[in-house]
Design a protein around this motif. Structure first.
Motif, PDB file in Angstrom:
ATOM      1  N   UNK A 187      -4.104  -5.297  -0.807  1.00  0.00           N
ATOM      2  CA  UNK A 187      -5.301  -4.996  -0.018  1.00  0.00           C
ATOM      3  C   UNK A 187      -5.013  -4.106   1.192  1.00  0.00           C
ATOM      4  N   UNK A 188      -3.893  -4.348   1.868  1.00  0.00           N
ATOM      5  CA  UNK A 188      -3.548  -3.512   3.027  1.00  0.00           C
ATOM      6  C   UNK A 188      -3.270  -2.081   2.589  1.00  0.00           C
ATOM      7  N   UNK A 189      -2.612  -1.926   1.442  1.00  0.00           N
ATOM      8  CA  UNK A 189      -2.334  -0.578   0.929  1.00  0.00           C
ATOM      9  C   UNK A 189      -3.632   0.188   0.695  1.00  0.00           C
ATOM     10  N   UNK A 190      -4.606  -0.474   0.109  1.00  0.00           N
ATOM     11  CA  UNK A 190      -5.878   0.195  -0.175  1.00  0.00           C
ATOM     12  C   UNK A 190      -6.700   0.391   1.095  1.00  0.00           C
ATOM     13  N   UNK A 191      -6.513  -0.475   2.077  1.00  0.00           N
ATOM     14  CA  UNK A 191      -7.188  -0.265   3.364  1.00  0.00           C
ATOM     15  C   UNK A 191      -6.693   1.022   4.011  1.00  0.00           C
ATOM     16  N   UNK A 192      -5.374   1.250   3.922  1.00  0.00           N
ATOM     17  CA  UNK A 192      -4.808   2.504   4.445  1.00  0.00           C
ATOM     18  C   UNK A 192      -5.330   3.692   3.639  1.00  0.00           C
ATOM     19  N   UNK A 193      -5.406   3.554   2.328  1.00  0.00           N
ATOM     20  CA  UNK A 193      -5.932   4.632   1.478  1.00  0.00           C
ATOM     21  C   UNK A 193      -7.359   4.997   1.868  1.00  0.00           C
ATOM     22  N   UNK A 194      -8.182   3.983   2.091  1.00  0.00           N
ATOM     23  CA  UNK A 194      -9.579   4.227   2.465  1.00  0.00           C
ATOM     24  C   UNK A 194      -9.660   4.889   3.837  1.00  0.00           C
ATOM     25  N   UNK A 195      -8.838   4.433   4.763  1.00  0.00           N
ATOM     26  CA  UNK A 195      -8.804   5.030   6.101  1.00  0.00           C
ATOM     27  C   UNK A 195      -8.431   6.508   6.022  1.00  0.00           C
ATOM     28  N   UNK A 196      -7.398   6.837   5.252  1.00  0.00           N
ATOM     29  CA  UNK A 196      -6.973   8.229   5.139  1.00  0.00           C
ATOM     30  C   UNK A 196      -8.049   9.074   4.470  1.00  0.00           C
ATOM     31  N   UNK A 197      -8.748   8.485   3.503  1.00  0.00           N
ATOM     32  CA  UNK A 197      -9.846   9.206   2.859  1.00  0.00           C
ATOM     33  C   UNK A 197     -10.926   9.559   3.883  1.00  0.00           C
ATOM     34  N   UNK A 252      11.953  -1.347  -9.659  1.00  0.00           N
ATOM     35  CA  UNK A 252      12.763  -1.283  -8.434  1.00  0.00           C
ATOM     36  C   UNK A 252      12.782   0.118  -7.815  1.00  0.00           C
ATOM     37  N   UNK A 253      11.906   0.974  -8.249  1.00  0.00           N
ATOM     38  CA  UNK A 253      11.717   2.306  -7.675  1.00  0.00           C
ATOM     39  C   UNK A 253      10.241   2.658  -7.812  1.00  0.00           C
ATOM     40  N   UNK A 254       9.700   3.333  -6.821  1.00  0.00           N
ATOM     41  CA  UNK A 254       8.295   3.746  -6.902  1.00  0.00           C
ATOM     42  C   UNK A 254       8.117   4.869  -7.922  1.00  0.00           C
ATOM     43  N   UNK A 255       6.868   5.259  -8.127  1.00  0.00           N
ATOM     44  CA  UNK A 255       6.544   6.221  -9.181  1.00  0.00           C
ATOM     45  C   UNK A 255       7.165   7.605  -8.955  1.00  0.00           C
ATOM     46  N   UNK A 256       7.179   8.059  -7.721  1.00  0.00           N
ATOM     47  CA  UNK A 256       7.664   9.410  -7.402  1.00  0.00           C
ATOM     48  C   UNK A 256       6.941  10.470  -8.240  1.00  0.00           C
ATOM     49  N   UNK A 257       5.668  10.259  -8.431  1.00  0.00           N
ATOM     50  CA  UNK A 257       4.831  11.209  -9.163  1.00  0.00           C
ATOM     51  C   UNK A 257       3.380  10.869  -8.815  1.00  0.00           C
ATOM     52  N   UNK A 258       2.668  11.803  -8.192  1.00  0.00           N
ATOM     53  CA  UNK A 258       1.331  11.481  -7.695  1.00  0.00           C
ATOM     54  C   UNK A 258       0.349  11.231  -8.827  1.00  0.00           C
ATOM     55  N   UNK A 259       0.538  11.868  -9.978  1.00  0.00           N
ATOM     56  CA  UNK A 259      -0.380  11.658 -11.115  1.00  0.00           C
ATOM     57  C   UNK A 259      -0.186  10.268 -11.699  1.00  0.00           C
ATOM     58  N   UNK A 260       1.079   9.881 -11.833  1.00  0.00           N
ATOM     59  CA  UNK A 260       1.364   8.525 -12.301  1.00  0.00           C
ATOM     60  C   UNK A 260       0.904   7.496 -11.277  1.00  0.00           C
ATOM     61  N   UNK A 261       1.098   7.807 -10.005  1.00  0.00           N
ATOM     62  CA  UNK A 261       0.655   6.909  -8.940  1.00  0.00           C
ATOM     63  C   UNK A 261      -0.852   6.685  -9.017  1.00  0.00           C
ATOM     64  N   UNK A 300       4.067  17.274  -6.200  1.00  0.00           N
ATOM     65  CA  UNK A 300       3.544  15.959  -6.555  1.00  0.00           C
ATOM     66  C   UNK A 300       4.044  15.461  -7.899  1.00  0.00           C
ATOM     67  N   UNK A 301       4.648  16.362  -8.702  1.00  0.00           N
ATOM     68  CA  UNK A 301       5.204  15.960  -9.984  1.00  0.00           C
ATOM     69  C   UNK A 301       6.506  15.178  -9.828  1.00  0.00           C
ATOM     70  N   UNK A 302       7.135  15.288  -8.656  1.00  0.00           N
ATOM     71  CA  UNK A 302       8.413  14.601  -8.467  1.00  0.00           C
ATOM     72  C   UNK A 302       8.428  13.752  -7.196  1.00  0.00           C
ATOM     73  N   UNK A 303       7.282  13.646  -6.526  1.00  0.00           N
ATOM     74  CA  UNK A 303       7.225  12.872  -5.290  1.00  0.00           C
ATOM     75  C   UNK A 303       5.813  12.315  -5.128  1.00  0.00           C
ATOM     76  N   UNK A 304       5.710  11.231  -4.382  1.00  0.00           N
ATOM     77  CA  UNK A 304       4.415  10.563  -4.185  1.00  0.00           C
ATOM     78  C   UNK A 304       3.821  11.004  -2.849  1.00  0.00           C
ATOM     79  N   UNK A 305       2.688  11.708  -2.891  1.00  0.00           N
ATOM     80  CA  UNK A 305       2.036  12.209  -1.674  1.00  0.00           C
ATOM     81  C   UNK A 305       0.827  11.371  -1.273  1.00  0.00           C
ATOM     82  N   UNK A 306       0.691  10.189  -1.850  1.00  0.00           N
ATOM     83  CA  UNK A 306      -0.543   9.409  -1.721  1.00  0.00           C
ATOM     84  C   UNK A 306      -0.915   9.084  -0.277  1.00  0.00           C
ATOM     85  N   UNK A 307       0.020   8.635   0.527  1.00  0.00           N
ATOM     86  CA  UNK A 307      -0.288   8.207   1.896  1.00  0.00           C
ATOM     87  C   UNK A 307       0.226   9.177   2.952  1.00  0.00           C
TER      88      UNK A 307
END
Length: 416
Positions: A94-104, A315-324, A376-383
Motif C-alpha cells: 500500500x505504501x508503494x502505491x501511495x508513492x506511485x499515486x503521489x508521483x502521478x 531476490x532481485x527487482x525487475x530492472x525493466x519498466x515494462x515488466x514492472x 527502461x528495458x534494463x532499469x526500473x524508472x517507476x519511482x
C-alpha cells in the motif's frame, strides 16, 4: 492566468501578482529539492504533498489537454490497487502505491502550472540545474573522499550525490546537462564560462556514477540535441557554430575521461562497468533470464502479482519498466503505461520544431523521455521523481500549444 495574449487589457492586481510570484518560487524550490533524496520521505515529498493540495484547492485547473494524462495515470494506479488483492501479505505494497499515486499527481501538477504560465519553465530548469550542480559536486567530492564523512555521497565506490542510488543520480543529471548545452550552443558568449563550469561538474558526476544506463542516456541525449538543433536552425553560420562547439566539447570530454582514468580506482571500476554483459546479467537467473520468466509469469496473472513481490521471489527487482508495469500494475496498468508513453512521445514529436517560447524546454524533456524509454528495458524508472517532472513538462507544453492554437482560431474567426 492565460499564457496567450488577449485583446483586452488585464488589470494589474498587486496581491494576485505577489501570490503568483510566491507560488512560482515554491515550484522552483520543489524542483530543487528533487535533487536531494537520501531518505524517504524526503523534503521533496513533504513540500510537494502540501503544495499540490494547496494549488488545486486555490483553483488550479486541469484543462482538456492535460486531462488525458490524469486519466492514464489514475488508471495505471488503479491497476496497482487491484494487484494488492492477489497478495497474501500486503507488507509495504500500500505504501508503494501511495508513492506511485503521489508521483502521478506531481506530473499532472507540473503540467497544469506550466500551462497556466509558460514562464515557469525557465524557473523549473534553473532550479533543476542548481540542484544538479550541487548534488553532482557532492558526488564528485564524495568519490574522491575530499572531506571526512564524504563517503556518505557514494555507494559501492560509485558517486551517488544526495541520492540513495547511483542509477537514479546519473539519469537525474541528464536534463540539466542538455539545458546547459542548449544555452551554450544558442546563447550569448559572455555566459559561456558559467555554463561550461556547470557542465563540467555535472558531466563528471554522470561519469563517476558508473551507471551504464546514465552513460547511455547521456550519449543518446547529447547526440539527439545536436541533431535536432541542426535540423531546426537552417542558417549555415549557426550550423557551423553548433558543429564547432560540439566537436570542441567532445574533445574536452575525451581529455577529461583520459585524465580521470589515470586514477587506478577510476580505471578499474570503469573497465568493470564497461563490460556489456556482467555476471548478474547472464546465467539461469540473471537479469535477462528473469525478464523472460517474469513476462511469462505476467501472462498468467492479469491483475499482476503485487508491488515488490517479484523481488521477493527472485531476490532481485525487475530492472525493466515494462515488466514492472505488468507485475505491479497488472494488464490494466501496462496498457495505460504504454498508451501514456506513446501519447507523450507523439505530443513532443508533433510540436518539436514549432517556434514557441516553450520549444527549447519541450525539446529537452522529449529527448530525455525517449532516452528513459530506451534505458527502461534494463532499469526500473517507476519511482524516479524527475521522470514524472519530465512527463509534466511535455504535457504542459502540449497544453500550451493547444491553448495557443485555440486562441489563434478564435482570433481568425472573430470580426476585426
Amino acid at each position: 492566468m492565460s499564457t496567450i495574449n488577449s485583446h483586452q487589457p488585464v488589470p494589474f492586481r498587486p496581491q494576485l501578482a505577489a501570490l503568483t510570484l510566491f507560488g512560482s518560487a515554491l515550484v522552483a524550490i520543489g524542483v530543487f529539492l528533487s535533487g536531494f533524496v537520501m531518505s524517504e520521505p524526503a523534503p521533496y515529498e513533504l513540500l510537494m504533498v502540501v503544495q499540490v493540495a494547496v494549488w488545486f484547492l486555490l483553483g488550479l485547473k486541469i484543462s482538456r489537454a492535460v486531462a488525458p494524462l490524469l486519466a492514464l495515470l489514475l488508471t495505471f494506479n488503479v491497476g496497482g490497487m487491484l494487484s494488492l488483492t492477489v497478495m497474501k501479505d500486503l507488507g509495504t505494497g500500500p505504501m508503494y502505491l501511495a508513492v506511485s499515486t503521489f508521483l502521478a499527481l506531481t506530473a499532472v501538477f507540473f503540467a497544469a502550472i506550466i500551462e497556466e504560465r509558460h514562464q515557469r519553465l525557465r524557473l523549473i530548469f534553473h532550479a533543476w540545474v542548481a540542484a544538479a550542480i550541487i548534488t553532482a559536486l557532492l558526488g564528485v567530492l564524495g568519490y574522491f573522499q575530499a572531506f571526512p564523512g564524504a563517503e556518505v555521497f557514494t555507494r559501492y565506490d560509485r558517486a551517488k550525490g544526495a541520492f540513495q542510488d547511483p542509477n537514479v543520480f546519473g539519469p537525474f543529471l541528464i536534463a540539466p546537462t542538455l539545458y546547459l548545452m542548449h544555452g551554450l550552443l544558442t546563447g550569448r558568449l559572455r555566459e559561456a564560462p558559467f555554463k561550461v563550469t556547470g557542465l563540467l561538474i555535472i558531466t563528471l558526476g554522470v561519469f563517476l556514477s558508473f551507471s551504464r544506463a546514465a552513460w547511455a542516456l547521456f550519449l543518446f541525449s547529447t547526440i539527439a540535441l545536436v541533431l535536432i538543433l541542426l535540423l531546426k536552425e537552417r542558417t549555415g553560420a549557426f550550423r557551423l557554430k553548433i558543429l564547432l562547439l560540439s566537436l570542441t566539447a567532445l574533445v574536452l570530454l575525451v581529455v577529461a575521461v583520459v585524465i580521470a582514468l589515470q586514477f587506478e580506482q577510476v580505471r578499474n571500476l570503469f573497465l568493470d562497468r564497461t563490460t556489456l554483459v556482467k555476471e548478474y546479467d547472464a546465467g539461469p537467473l540473471g537479469r535477462f533470464a528473469r525478464h523472460r520468466i517474469g513476462f511469462l509469469m505476467a501472462m498468467e496473472n492479469p491483475l499482476g502479482i503485487g508491488p515488490m513481490v517479484f523481488g521477493q521471489i527472485f531476490f532481485e527487482d525487475e530492472h525493466n519498466i515494462w515488466l514492472k508495469s505488468l507485475t505491479t500494475y497488472g494488464w490494466i496498468g501496462f496498457v495505460s503505461y504504454v498508451t501514456m508513453m506513446v501519447w507523450t512521445l507523439a505530443i513532443g514529436f508533433r510540436y518539436l520544431l514549432r517556434d514557441r517560447p516553450w520549444q527549447p524546454y519541450l525539446m529537452i524533456a522529449w529527448i530525455v523521455i525517449i532516452g528513459h524509454v530506451i534505458i527502461g528495458n534494463v532499469i526500473d524508472t517507476d519511482h524516479w521523481r524527475h521522470f514524472y517532472l519530465l512527463l509534466g513538462i511535455v504535457w504542459g507544453c502540449g497544453a500550451l500549444e493547444w491553448r495557443y492554437q485555440r486562441a489563434l482560431r478564435r482570433t481568425v474567426a472573430s470580426p476585426a
